[in-house]
Motif scaffolding. Structure first.
Motif, PDB file in Angstrom:
ATOM      1  N   TRP A   1      33.542  29.932   0.239  1.00  0.00           N
ATOM      2  CA  TRP A   1      32.660  29.173   1.130  1.00  0.00           C
ATOM      3  C   TRP A   1      31.480  30.046   1.568  1.00  0.00           C
ATOM      4  O   TRP A   1      30.329  29.605   1.589  1.00  0.00           O
ATOM      5  CB  TRP A   1      33.417  28.709   2.373  1.00  0.00           C
ATOM      6  CG  TRP A   1      34.402  27.598   2.147  1.00  0.00           C
ATOM      7  CD1 TRP A   1      35.755  27.717   2.019  1.00  0.00           C
ATOM      8  CD2 TRP A   1      34.120  26.200   2.033  1.00  0.00           C
ATOM      9  NE1 TRP A   1      36.333  26.489   1.838  1.00  0.00           N
ATOM     10  CE2 TRP A   1      35.353  25.532   1.853  1.00  0.00           C
ATOM     11  CE3 TRP A   1      32.948  25.440   2.078  1.00  0.00           C
ATOM     12  CZ2 TRP A   1      35.447  24.140   1.711  1.00  0.00           C
ATOM     13  CZ3 TRP A   1      33.039  24.061   1.940  1.00  0.00           C
ATOM     14  CH2 TRP A   1      34.276  23.432   1.749  1.00  0.00           C
TER      15      TRP A   1
ATOM     16  N   ALA B   1      27.370  29.488   0.695  1.00  0.00           N
ATOM     17  CA  ALA B   1      26.364  29.289   1.740  1.00  0.00           C
ATOM     18  C   ALA B   1      25.066  30.027   1.387  1.00  0.00           C
ATOM     19  O   ALA B   1      23.967  29.497   1.556  1.00  0.00           O
ATOM     20  CB  ALA B   1      26.903  29.789   3.085  1.00  0.00           C
TER      21      ALA B   1
ATOM     22  N   PHE C   1      30.601  29.259   7.162  1.00  0.00           N
ATOM     23  CA  PHE C   1      29.808  28.031   7.250  1.00  0.00           C
ATOM     24  C   PHE C   1      28.400  28.214   7.820  1.00  0.00           C
ATOM     25  O   PHE C   1      27.874  27.310   8.472  1.00  0.00           O
ATOM     26  CB  PHE C   1      30.572  26.972   8.057  1.00  0.00           C
ATOM     27  CG  PHE C   1      31.928  26.656   7.499  1.00  0.00           C
ATOM     28  CD1 PHE C   1      32.061  26.147   6.214  1.00  0.00           C
ATOM     29  CD2 PHE C   1      33.075  26.882   8.250  1.00  0.00           C
ATOM     30  CE1 PHE C   1      33.315  25.864   5.691  1.00  0.00           C
ATOM     31  CE2 PHE C   1      34.334  26.597   7.744  1.00  0.00           C
ATOM     32  CZ  PHE C   1      34.457  26.084   6.466  1.00  0.00           C
TER      33      PHE C   1
ATOM     34  N   SER D   1      24.672  27.731   7.831  1.00  0.00           N
ATOM     35  CA  SER D   1      23.910  26.718   7.109  1.00  0.00           C
ATOM     36  C   SER D   1      22.649  27.318   6.488  1.00  0.00           C
ATOM     37  O   SER D   1      22.202  28.400   6.875  1.00  0.00           O
ATOM     38  CB  SER D   1      23.513  25.580   8.055  1.00  0.00           C
ATOM     39  OG  SER D   1      22.467  26.002   8.906  1.00  0.00           O
TER      40      SER D   1
ATOM     41  N   ASN E   1      29.068  27.952  12.773  1.00  0.00           N
ATOM     42  CA  ASN E   1      29.076  29.249  12.088  1.00  0.00           C
ATOM     43  C   ASN E   1      30.156  30.142  12.699  1.00  0.00           C
ATOM     44  O   ASN E   1      29.910  31.273  13.109  1.00  0.00           O
ATOM     45  CB  ASN E   1      27.675  29.864  12.225  1.00  0.00           C
ATOM     46  CG  ASN E   1      27.550  31.216  11.542  1.00  0.00           C
ATOM     47  OD1 ASN E   1      28.241  31.495  10.565  1.00  0.00           O
ATOM     48  ND2 ASN E   1      26.674  32.059  12.071  1.00  0.00           N
TER      49      ASN E   1
ATOM     50  N   ARG F   1      31.516  19.598   5.321  1.00  0.00           N
ATOM     51  CA  ARG F   1      30.633  20.300   4.390  1.00  0.00           C
ATOM     52  C   ARG F   1      30.847  19.864   2.944  1.00  0.00           C
ATOM     53  O   ARG F   1      29.982  19.967   2.114  1.00  0.00           O
ATOM     54  CB  ARG F   1      30.835  21.815   4.470  1.00  0.00           C
ATOM     55  CG  ARG F   1      30.282  22.431   5.717  1.00  0.00           C
ATOM     56  CD  ARG F   1      28.755  22.337   5.711  1.00  0.00           C
ATOM     57  NE  ARG F   1      28.226  22.638   7.034  1.00  0.00           N
ATOM     58  CZ  ARG F   1      27.899  23.850   7.449  1.00  0.00           C
ATOM     59  NH1 ARG F   1      28.023  24.877   6.645  1.00  0.00           N
ATOM     60  NH2 ARG F   1      27.437  24.030   8.665  1.00  0.00           N
TER      61      ARG F   1
ATOM     62  N   ARG G   1      28.687  20.177  -1.119  1.00  0.00           N
ATOM     63  CA  ARG G   1      29.038  21.381  -1.876  1.00  0.00           C
ATOM     64  C   ARG G   1      29.536  21.091  -3.268  1.00  0.00           C
ATOM     65  O   ARG G   1      29.623  21.988  -4.088  1.00  0.00           O
ATOM     66  CB  ARG G   1      30.122  22.155  -1.129  1.00  0.00           C
ATOM     67  CG  ARG G   1      29.719  22.647   0.233  1.00  0.00           C
ATOM     68  CD  ARG G   1      28.614  23.650   0.110  1.00  0.00           C
ATOM     69  NE  ARG G   1      28.270  24.197   1.414  1.00  0.00           N
ATOM     70  CZ  ARG G   1      27.177  24.854   1.649  1.00  0.00           C
ATOM     71  NH1 ARG G   1      26.278  25.056   0.691  1.00  0.00           N
ATOM     72  NH2 ARG G   1      26.905  25.320   2.847  1.00  0.00           N
TER      73      ARG G   1
END
Lengths: 226, 226
Positions: free
Chosen positions: B35, B39, B106, B108, B202, B221, B225
């Motif tokens: 992940w 990002a 996470f 962004s 985050n 998310r 993705r």
């Protein structure tokens, strides 16, 4: 032990930028306040819910409650948090009161149970979380300062905060008007407050940037709730 | 401007109780580190990813990267965060480096862009968030103290932290071994660090209680993705 939940929902939601009370902000398919009410409705020891709202919004909340929600006593809030909390406590009848931010929609049954157990044992109990991020000070003029705060012994305090009703009543009656939370009023009396583990999912919806996170938590909560 | 992402994933995950590196912990259907990598792969200015891992885990991470992930330079980490960050910066070639906790999956694209823009302008930039909860001190013996910390001027500092490569290199070379983050090394030189808005989503995955929240964010998310 009978417990009353006192939910503070008299805030104006300035920081969320909605111009109206955050309580009505939709999270997934439900108003924020509905999520909050349902969290307490699932706790067997909670025999009563007192909802503190702005006097001008009682009617709107009353209509919301008629859509199949658990019954709640509506009370008008005061100018500061302390006064709203005291109005709620005065309307509550349980031996223990659990005072909760209306803008925290996702307190779990387990979390509420931990706070309740601590309040029964000690008289006052709050959920806390450690600080994971580095804490720094912002200087006037929008730069960080070199000062770094020792985070080892600092905790973030959430709600619900649980108390013996007689203790919190006395504490709020004598507290400063700007006391940051109800535990602060009890600590000012020199009484002990027990910390128990909080939950990251028990967030307070404060700024628009919190909404994606709230929606995400609502998604995983949905299966238990419907 | 070319930017390098330096992702610190050499930690042991003691607090998460998994006994192994948090990087491999599954979040939804993917290892946490995947992940994190994805990002940065979505940010056009990031032309290079440097991944700092425990020397004994290079082979395992190499195999993970072969499962169709963006290419990354693998570097062995040091004993303390400062040394791992310096090893990563030394292996990076971009004019700007974005140093990031591997355990924050996470961040962004917008967040990374804000930090990058601030680093280009000022030389050093970090994402920060206000403190919403009341902060209190825990006394030895597990009770809260009456001290309440003024949260108005205190912020929580997240990552990625963006820097001109020459500046952060000099800062880390002279920093104390226990400097809490990379911005701290720059502030210790007397250089300015610009704060920009961070994101609640985050989060840093630190304790088992963070996993439900991480799963929730992964769920929202997922559509972007795959």
């Amino acid at each position: 032990v009978r417990a009353s939940a006192v939910i503070l929902a008299a805030g104006r939601g300035h920081r969320i930028g909605s111009g109206e009370n955050k309580a009505f902000l939709p999270i997934a398919d439900r108003p924020l306040l509905v999520w909050t009410l349902l969290a307490f409705a699932d706790v067997p020891e909670v025999s009563e819910i007192v909802l503190v709202v702005a006097p001008g919004e009682k009617e709107r909340v009353r209509r919301l409650l008629q859509t199949g929600l658990p019954p709640a006593t509506l009370v008008g809030g005061g100018d500061v948090r302390r006064d709203s909390a005291l109005a709620g406590v005065d309307a509550a009848s349980g031996e223990i009161v659990l005072i909760h931010d209306g803008a925290r929609p996702f307190a779990s049954v387990e979390l509420i149970g931990r706070v309740l157990a601590g309040a029964i044992e000690v008289g006052a109990c709050v959920p806390v979380l450690p600080i994971v991020d580095t804490l720094r000070e912002i200087a006037p003029g929008d730069s960080l300062t070199a000062a770094v705060l020792d985070r080892e012994r600092i905790v973030r305090v959430q709600t619900p905060q649980g108390f013996r009703r007689s203790l919190i009543r006395r504490a709020l009656q004598t507290a400063e008007p700007d006391v940051p939370d109800d535990a602060g009023a009890v600590l000012a009396l020199g009484e002990a407050v027990r910390p128990v583990p909080g939950e990251e999912t028990n967030l307070k919806v404060t700024v628009p940037g919190d909404l994606p996170l709230a929606e995400a938590i609502a998604e995983i909560r949905r299966p238990d709730r419907t």
